[in-house]
Write an enzyme that holds these catalytic residues in place. Structure first.
Site, PDB file in Angstrom:
ATOM      1  N   LYS A 157      60.946  57.492 -12.879  1.00  0.00           N
ATOM      2  CA  LYS A 157      62.370  57.216 -12.372  1.00  0.00           C
ATOM      3  C   LYS A 157      62.224  56.686 -11.074  1.00  0.00           C
ATOM      4  O   LYS A 157      61.217  56.407 -10.633  1.00  0.00           O
ATOM      5  CB  LYS A 157      62.921  58.567 -12.438  1.00  0.00           C
ATOM      6  CG  LYS A 157      63.242  58.902 -13.972  1.00  0.00           C
ATOM      7  CD  LYS A 157      63.938  58.050 -14.843  1.00  0.00           C
ATOM      8  CE  LYS A 157      64.114  58.259 -16.142  1.00  0.00           C
ATOM      9  NZ  LYS A 157      63.040  58.628 -16.997  1.00  0.00           N
ATOM     10  N   ILE A 158      63.312  56.580 -10.138  1.00  0.00           N
ATOM     11  CA  ILE A 158      63.403  55.988  -9.156  1.00  0.00           C
ATOM     12  C   ILE A 158      63.025  56.666  -7.999  1.00  0.00           C
ATOM     13  O   ILE A 158      61.954  56.701  -7.226  1.00  0.00           O
ATOM     14  CB  ILE A 158      64.887  55.532  -8.668  1.00  0.00           C
ATOM     15  CG1 ILE A 158      65.413  54.475  -9.883  1.00  0.00           C
ATOM     16  CG2 ILE A 158      64.775  54.611  -7.474  1.00  0.00           C
ATOM     17  CD1 ILE A 158      66.917  54.049  -9.525  1.00  0.00           C
TER      18      ILE A 158
END
Length: 380
Positions: free
Chosen positions: A182-183
Site C-alpha cells: 500500500k501507500i
C-alpha cells in the site's frame, strides 16, 4: 526490476521500531493507540470510530459478523475486486452477488449496483478502484434509501476524498489496508471504521477473542485483585496489531501527504506522455471535488496485444499486472453473472508501476518501453 508497488521505508521507520524494542513490549500497547488516534485525525473523525486489526481482510470478515449476514443473504460487490472481500461474504454462508463496472473507470455505477438488488440483499461492499472515490455519494444515498448497509473497502484509498470528506466515512463500516504494497504501510495491518462508535467498540472486542479486557497487565491498574480473570462475549479470533507495526504505520502516516503528492505527479506525467501514444487510452479525468490516492494507474489497449505487451515489459525489467481478477469468473463463488463491461475492461487494461520511490528516469523508461511494445505489435 521496476515494480508496480513498492514501500518507501528507511531510517525513520527503523528508529521508530528501535524505540519500541527499548520498551521491551512489542505487543498491542501505546503505539497501537497512537496509530489509531493518528488515523482518526487523518479521516477527520473521533477516535471512538476506529480500531485496528491485523489486516484489511480481517476487518472485512469482522464487518460481516457485525452485520450479521448468513445463509440466504446476498451482498452486492463489484467483480473487479480483491478476493478477500468475496471470501468474507461467502465464509459466513451468504451469497456474493457480483455487479458490473464502468469499463474505463473500473468502479461500479449506481445502475450497476441497482440491477443486482433483490429482496435478499443485505448490503453493498464497495471497492474504490485505484483510489478513485467513484460514485460513492450516489451509492451511499441508494443504500440509505433501500435500507441496506454499505461497507467501503478503502484499501486503495488511503488519502481519497469527495469535497473534503474522506473516502471510507460515507458508509456504515469501512476498512483500510497497510500491508507492504500500500501507500503508507505498517508492515501489515488494517483499520476498521464504523459510523456508530458502539459498533467500533464491539469490533475491538471481537478482534481480541471477544474479551472485554485488553490484557491482564492493563487490568491490574484498574482492579485490586484477580486481574487475570476475564469474560468472553463472542467466540472470536485474535486479529490485533502490535506496537512494532503501529510504530512503522504512524511514521508512514506522517509522510502520506508527500507520498500521494509524488504519485499524483507520476500520474500526471503518464497522462501527458501516454496520450501521445497511438493505441493507448489513459484513465478519465477525476470529477471536480474528487481526490485520489493514486494507488493504481492503468492504461487500456487492444485486447489482442495486451498480454504480449505485458510480457515484453516484464522481459525488459518492468513489472505490470491487472488488478483485480474478475471474481464472477472464479469457480468457487458459483456465479453465473454476465458482466460485459467488466470483461471488456479486464481484457484491455494493464496496471503500470506507480509508487513514490519511482524516479523520473524510471517513469520515462516505463513510457518509452510501453510505447515501443505497443508500436511493435500495432505496426509490426
Amino acid at each position: 526490476m521496476i515494480n508496480v508497488f513498492q514501500p518507501s521505508l528507511g531510517d525513520d521507520e527503523l528508529a521508530a521500531v528501535g524505540e519500541v524494542f527499548k520498551t521491551s513490549w512489542i505487543g498491542r500497547g501505546t503505539k497501537v493507540a497512537e496509530f489509531e488516534e493518528a488515523w482518526a485525525a487523518h479521516l477527520g473523525v473521533g477516535r471512538s470510530h476506529v480500531t485496528s486489526t491485523n489486516s484489511c481482510t480481517e476487518a472485512t470478515f469482522l464487518a460481516m459478523e457485525l452485520f450479521g449476514i448468513g445463509p440466504g443473504d446476498e451482498v452486492v460487490l463489484p467483480t473487479v475486486n480483491f478476493v478477500g472481500a468475496a471470501n468474507a461474504v461467502a465464509a459466513h454462508g451468504a451469497r456474493p452477488v457480483f455487479c458490473d463496472v464502468d469499463p474505463e473507470l473500473l468502479n461500479p455505477t449506481v445502475e450497476d449496483i441497482e440491477r443486482c438488488l433483490t429482496p435478499k440483499t443485505r448490503g453493498v461492499l464497495l471497492l474504490h478502484y485505484g483510489g478513485r472515490p467513484g460514485h460513492i455519494v450516489e451509492i451511499a444515498k441508494l443504500c440509505q434509501e433501500r435500507g441496506i448497509w454499505l461497507m467501503e473497502d478503502a484499501a486503495n484509498a488511503q488519502s481519497s476524498s469527495v469535497d473534503g470528506k474522506a473516502v471510507g466515512t460515507f458508509g456504515d463500516i469501512s476498512a483500510w489496508s497497510f500491508d507492504w504494497g500500500k501507500i503508507a504501510v505498517a508492515l501489515d495491518g488494517g483499520i476498521l471504521y464504523a459510523k456508530d462508535p458502539a459498533v467500533t467498540a464491539e469490533a475491538a472486542k471481537r478482534a481480541y477473542l471477544g474479551m472485554a479486557q485488553s490484557s491482564g497487565f492493563s487490568e491490574a491498574h484498574r482492579t485490586q485483585t484477580r486481574w487475570w480473570e476475564f469474560e468472553v462475549s463472542s467466540f472470536s479470533r485474535r486479529s490485533i496489531m502490535n506496537d512494532v507495526q503501529a510504530a512503522v504505520g504512524t511514521t508512514q502516516l506522517a509522510k502520506l501527504r508527500d507520498f500521494v503528492k509524488r504519485r499524483r505527479l507520476i500520474a500526471e506525467f503518464y497522462d501527458s506522455a501516454i496520450a501521445e501514444v497511438p493505441g493507448l487510452r489513459t484513465p478519465p479525468p477525476l470529477p471536480d471535488g474528487h481526490e485520489s490516492s493514486y494507488y493504481i494507474y492503468w492504461v487500456q489497449m487492444d485486447p489482442a496485444i495486451r498480454d504480449a505487451v505485458a510480457r515484453q515489459l516484464f522481459d525488459e525489467g518492468i513489472y505490470t499486472t491487472f488488478r483485480y481478477q474478475l471474481l464472477h469468473k472464479v469457480d468457487a463463488y458459483g456465479s453465473d453473472a454476465v458482466l460485459p463491461s467488466a470483461e471488456k475492461a479486464a481484457a484491455s487494461t494493464l496496471c503500470l508501476p506507480i509508487h513514490q520511490a519511482l524516479s523520473d528516469s524510471d517513469i520515462g523508461r516505463v513510457v518509452d518501453t510501453l510505447a515501443r511494445a505497443v508500436r511493435d505489435r500495432t505496426h509490426g
